[in-house]
Design an enzyme around this catalytic site. Structure first.
Site, PDB file in Angstrom:
ATOM      1  N   HIS A 305       2.943  -8.926   5.655  1.00  0.00           N
ATOM      2  CA  HIS A 305       3.390  -9.932   4.692  1.00  0.00           C
ATOM      3  C   HIS A 305       3.204  -9.391   3.291  1.00  0.00           C
ATOM      4  O   HIS A 305       2.250  -8.668   3.023  1.00  0.00           O
ATOM      5  CB  HIS A 305       2.580 -11.234   4.851  1.00  0.00           C
ATOM      6  CG  HIS A 305       3.239 -12.408   4.214  1.00  0.00           C
ATOM      7  ND1 HIS A 305       3.028 -12.734   2.894  1.00  0.00           N
ATOM      8  CD2 HIS A 305       4.114 -13.306   4.709  1.00  0.00           C
ATOM      9  CE1 HIS A 305       3.759 -13.811   2.616  1.00  0.00           C
ATOM     10  NE2 HIS A 305       4.422 -14.176   3.686  1.00  0.00           N
ATOM     11  N   ASP A 363       5.367 -15.910  12.094  1.00  0.00           N
ATOM     12  CA  ASP A 363       6.477 -15.726  13.022  1.00  0.00           C
ATOM     13  C   ASP A 363       6.069 -15.103  14.349  1.00  0.00           C
ATOM     14  O   ASP A 363       6.827 -15.121  15.312  1.00  0.00           O
ATOM     15  CB  ASP A 363       7.569 -14.867  12.367  1.00  0.00           C
ATOM     16  CG  ASP A 363       8.171 -15.590  11.195  1.00  0.00           C
ATOM     17  OD1 ASP A 363       8.456 -16.786  11.341  1.00  0.00           O
ATOM     18  OD2 ASP A 363       8.322 -14.990  10.127  1.00  0.00           O
TER      19      ASP A 363
HETATM   20  N1  CMC Z   1       5.337  -2.833  11.344  1.00  0.00           N
HETATM   21  C1  CMC Z   1       5.040  -1.561  11.001  1.00  0.00           C
HETATM   22  N2  CMC Z   1       4.824  -1.148   9.737  1.00  0.00           N
HETATM   23  C2  CMC Z   1       4.909  -2.076   8.782  1.00  0.00           C
HETATM   24  C3  CMC Z   1       5.205  -3.413   9.051  1.00  0.00           C
HETATM   25  C4  CMC Z   1       5.419  -3.795  10.391  1.00  0.00           C
HETATM   26  N3  CMC Z   1       5.708  -5.051  10.718  1.00  0.00           N
HETATM   27  N4  CMC Z   1       5.232  -4.123   7.901  1.00  0.00           N
HETATM   28  C5  CMC Z   1       4.980  -3.251   6.921  1.00  0.00           C
HETATM   29  N5  CMC Z   1       4.776  -2.023   7.459  1.00  0.00           N
HETATM   30  C6  CMC Z   1       4.441  -0.799   6.698  1.00  0.00           C
HETATM   31  C7  CMC Z   1       5.650  -0.327   5.894  1.00  0.00           C
HETATM   32  O1  CMC Z   1       6.420   0.599   6.649  1.00  0.00           O
HETATM   33  C8  CMC Z   1       4.991   0.297   4.704  1.00  0.00           C
HETATM   34  O2  CMC Z   1       4.528   1.576   5.072  1.00  0.00           O
HETATM   35  P1  CMC Z   1       4.433   2.770   3.971  1.00  0.00           P
HETATM   36  O3  CMC Z   1       3.433   2.306   2.950  1.00  0.00           O
HETATM   37  O4  CMC Z   1       3.968   3.932   4.762  1.00  0.00           O
HETATM   38  O5  CMC Z   1       5.814   2.915   3.401  1.00  0.00           O
HETATM   39  C9  CMC Z   1       3.757  -0.579   4.446  1.00  0.00           C
HETATM   40  O6  CMC Z   1       3.449  -1.172   5.736  1.00  0.00           O
HETATM   41  C10 CMC Z   1       4.002  -1.686   3.429  1.00  0.00           C
HETATM   42  O7  CMC Z   1       5.108  -2.445   3.868  1.00  0.00           O
HETATM   43  P2  CMC Z   1       6.292  -2.948   2.953  1.00  0.00           P
HETATM   44  O8  CMC Z   1       7.535  -3.042   3.783  1.00  0.00           O
HETATM   45  O9  CMC Z   1       6.342  -2.140   1.702  1.00  0.00           O
HETATM   46  O10 CMC Z   1       5.769  -4.395   2.619  1.00  0.00           O
HETATM   47  P3  CMC Z   1       6.632  -5.546   2.005  1.00  0.00           P
HETATM   48  O11 CMC Z   1       5.677  -6.426   1.308  1.00  0.00           O
HETATM   49  O12 CMC Z   1       7.797  -5.022   1.232  1.00  0.00           O
HETATM   50  O13 CMC Z   1       7.251  -6.270   3.294  1.00  0.00           O
HETATM   51  C11 CMC Z   1       7.486  -7.625   5.186  1.00  0.00           C
HETATM   52  C12 CMC Z   1       6.694  -7.362   3.917  1.00  0.00           C
HETATM   53  C13 CMC Z   1       7.073  -8.978   5.762  1.00  0.00           C
HETATM   54  C14 CMC Z   1       9.006  -7.697   4.879  1.00  0.00           C
HETATM   55  C15 CMC Z   1       7.202  -6.493   6.196  1.00  0.00           C
HETATM   56  O14 CMC Z   1       5.833  -6.480   6.510  1.00  0.00           O
HETATM   57  C16 CMC Z   1       8.046  -6.622   7.454  1.00  0.00           C
HETATM   58  O15 CMC Z   1       9.190  -6.171   7.482  1.00  0.00           O
HETATM   59  N6  CMC Z   1       7.493  -7.264   8.552  1.00  0.00           N
HETATM   60  C17 CMC Z   1       8.246  -7.487   9.736  1.00  0.00           C
HETATM   61  C18 CMC Z   1       9.179  -8.692   9.513  1.00  0.00           C
HETATM   62  C19 CMC Z   1       8.423 -10.009   9.514  1.00  0.00           C
HETATM   63  O16 CMC Z   1       7.570 -10.272  10.345  1.00  0.00           O
HETATM   64  N7  CMC Z   1       8.787 -10.877   8.554  1.00  0.00           N
HETATM   65  C20 CMC Z   1       8.208 -12.215   8.433  1.00  0.00           C
HETATM   66  C21 CMC Z   1       7.485 -12.413   7.146  1.00  0.00           C
HETATM   67  S1  CMC Z   1       6.514 -13.931   7.184  1.00  0.00           S
HETATM   68  C22 CMC Z   1       7.691 -15.179   7.125  1.00  0.00           C
HETATM   69  C23 CMC Z   1       8.099 -15.518   5.752  1.00  0.00           C
HETATM   70  O17 CMC Z   1       7.228 -15.909   4.951  1.00  0.00           O
HETATM   71  O18 CMC Z   1       9.324 -15.425   5.463  1.00  0.00           O
END
Ligand code: CMC
Length: 429
Positions: A305, A363
């Site tokens: 998140h 989720d």
């Molecule tokens: N599985 C594996 N690696 C992950 C995941 C995951 N679910 N989430 C983040 N990472 C890694 C990502 O690859 C990155 O790695 P690096 O630093 O090596 O590049 C690091 O963790 C930071 O992630 P980010 O994508 O930069 O983080 P963000 O804040 O931009 O994204 C997120 C947050 C929720 C979009 C992301 O964690 C994700 O895609 N999760 C899976 C989708 C999901 O469950 N979404 C529901 C969110 S909660 C409901 C809502 O409030 O809408």
């Protein structure tokens, strides 16, 4: 003493005030930055930028806590009802008994939609995704209720907000019924908010619908957990759209559109599909490996998140609710649930997830719960949207009441061509 921050640009120093909220990080007010320095700031994804000031929801991402108007959300999920939360988010305080009676009655009075709306539904292809239908019909509300679209009229604002809280569940259930070819079921105002939603979704005219109280209570909790989450993508979209002064129904419909994406409201569907695909605890290590592999786009859905760097408090309530639903169904040993619990256990001990502070989000368990209650995965995002309507309208109102409010107009770092001479087609090669 007022706190300030000093920025040095090309040897010249500029002071900017630091604003303190009730709680949470301080904020450097850079609204005069361009006027005083001629520079913009850039922050794709708003990772360090507050887009507004707000007093609706507060998230402490490090502690894994969330508060609606100062009340802990997990306590509200246990002791309150979704409709009371909708009142709280809109008004800022809990209703007195008299206020509650007036509000609950008013919502019931608005649950039906204009009969002509049925014709609108008929224009859609059968089998359309309910979200595809919902994004359009919510925007179309402005065509059916033009008497409450003046954003400058306080009373009209309140009427349209109440209309949305009352009618969005009816529309979501209609979108579902249409997509599966069943007749629409009218609202039943003898039922509470969540019970009514269940009967409009699962009822059929041929027999009387009997509400399962464990399920309707679970659904109400799910609605509370999804009701608001401060300046997320869909809420920010609503605020930006509304900042142009467009009518409330059109503004809120943009929230539906943004919410549909798999990284936002669509994640529960993706999380359930992933758990089904894993299917067996033996296959978990293979998926953990994939999630950690930089060359593989796969992510563990329902994990991570932007704000929570600790266990999502919504996920805790969701996990408990999931157990309650499965127990009621006599499925305590549900295979998908076993996969989810084991996956969570393994991920929380893994260095990659610990270092990146990746925890289960709401989720992760909501898809399993909703699926067990009989909702098809195409209805997961519509359910999220029904709940989030309370948050969107509260932010919409807050924005209008904020004296600092002005039309949203971000700037950019232009990286395209410099001005160049146009050559008419006849003179080109
Ligand atoms: N599985 C594996 N690696 C992950 C995941 C995951 N679910 N989430 C983040 N990472 C890694 C990502 O690859 C990155 O790695 P690096 O630093 O090596 O590049 C690091 O963790 C930071 O992630 P980010 O994508 O930069 O983080 P963000 O804040 O931009 O994204 C997120 C947050 C929720 C979009 C992301 O964690 C994700 O895609 N999760 C899976 C989708 C999901 O469950 N979404 C529901 C969110 S909660 C409901 C809502 O409030 O809408």
């Amino acid at each position: 003493m007022t706190k300030k921050s000093t920025i040095e640009i090309n040897g010249k120093k500029f002071d900017f005030p630091i604003l303190e909220g009730t709680t949470g990080p301080d904020v450097i007010d850079i609204s005069k930055l361009y006027a005083s320095t001629g520079n913009f700031t850039i922050d794709p994804g708003f990772t360090s930028t507050a887009s507004c000031q707000s007093s609706i929801t507060y998230i402490d991402g490090d502690k894994g806590e969330c508060y609606y108007r100062g009340y802990p959300m997990d306590e509200l999920a246990e002791k309150s009802s979704y409709l009371e939360i909708a009142y709280l988010l809109w008004n800022g305080s809990l209703p007195t008994k008299a206020e509650w009676t007036e509000y609950a009655d008013a919502i019931k009075n608005h649950t039906m939609v204009h009969e002509q709306m049925k014709n609108f539904f008929n224009g859609f292809r059968r089998g359309s995704h309910p979200m595809a239908i919902l994004t359009s019909v919510v925007a179309a509300l402005s065509a059916f209720y033009p008497d409450s679209i003046d954003v400058n009229d306080l009373e009209q604002r309140q009427i349209s907000a109440r209309r949305m809280i009352a009618k969005v569940p009816t529309l979501a259930a209609m979108a579902y019924k249409y997509s599966i070819g069943q007749p629409f079921i009218y609202p039943d105002n003898s039922l509470d908010y969540s019970e009514n939603f269940m009967q409009m979704t699962f009822g059929v005219p041929a027999e009387k619908y009997k509400v399962n109280k464990v399920f309707s209570k679970a659904l109400d909790k799910i609605f509370i957990l999804h009701a608001d989450h401060e300046q997320n993508a869909s809420t920010s979209t609503v605020r930006l759209a509304a900042s142009s002064g467009v009518n409330p129904f059109a503004s809120i419909s943009t929230g539906f559109t943004s919410l549909w994406g798999p990284l936002h409201g669509g994640a529960n569907e993706a999380a359930l599909n992933m758990l089904k695909e894993i299917g067996d605890v033996k296959k978990i290590p293979e998926y953990i490996k994939k999630a950690k592999d930089k060359s593989d786009p796969f992510k563990l859905m329902g994990f991570g998140h932007r704000v929570y760097k600790n266990y999502d408090p919504r996920a805790k309530v969701m996990q408990k609710t999931c157990h309650e639903v499965l127990e009621d169904l006599g499925r305590k040993d549900d295979k998908i649930m076993q996969v989810a619990l084991e996956l969570e256990k393994i991920a929380l001990q893994d260095e990659y997830f610990i270092e990146k502070k990746l925890y289960p989000n709401i989720d992760f368990y909501s898809g399993i719960t909703l699926n067990a209650m009989g909702f098809p995965s195409t209805m997961f995002t519509p359910l999220f949207a029904v709940a989030r309507t309370a948050g969107w309208i509260a932010h919409w109102k807050e924005m209008y009441l904020d004296p600092q409010n002005k039309i949203g107009r971000p700037r950019q770092l232009y990286i395209g061509e410099k001005p160049r001479k146009f050559i008419e087609l006849k003179n080109r090669n």
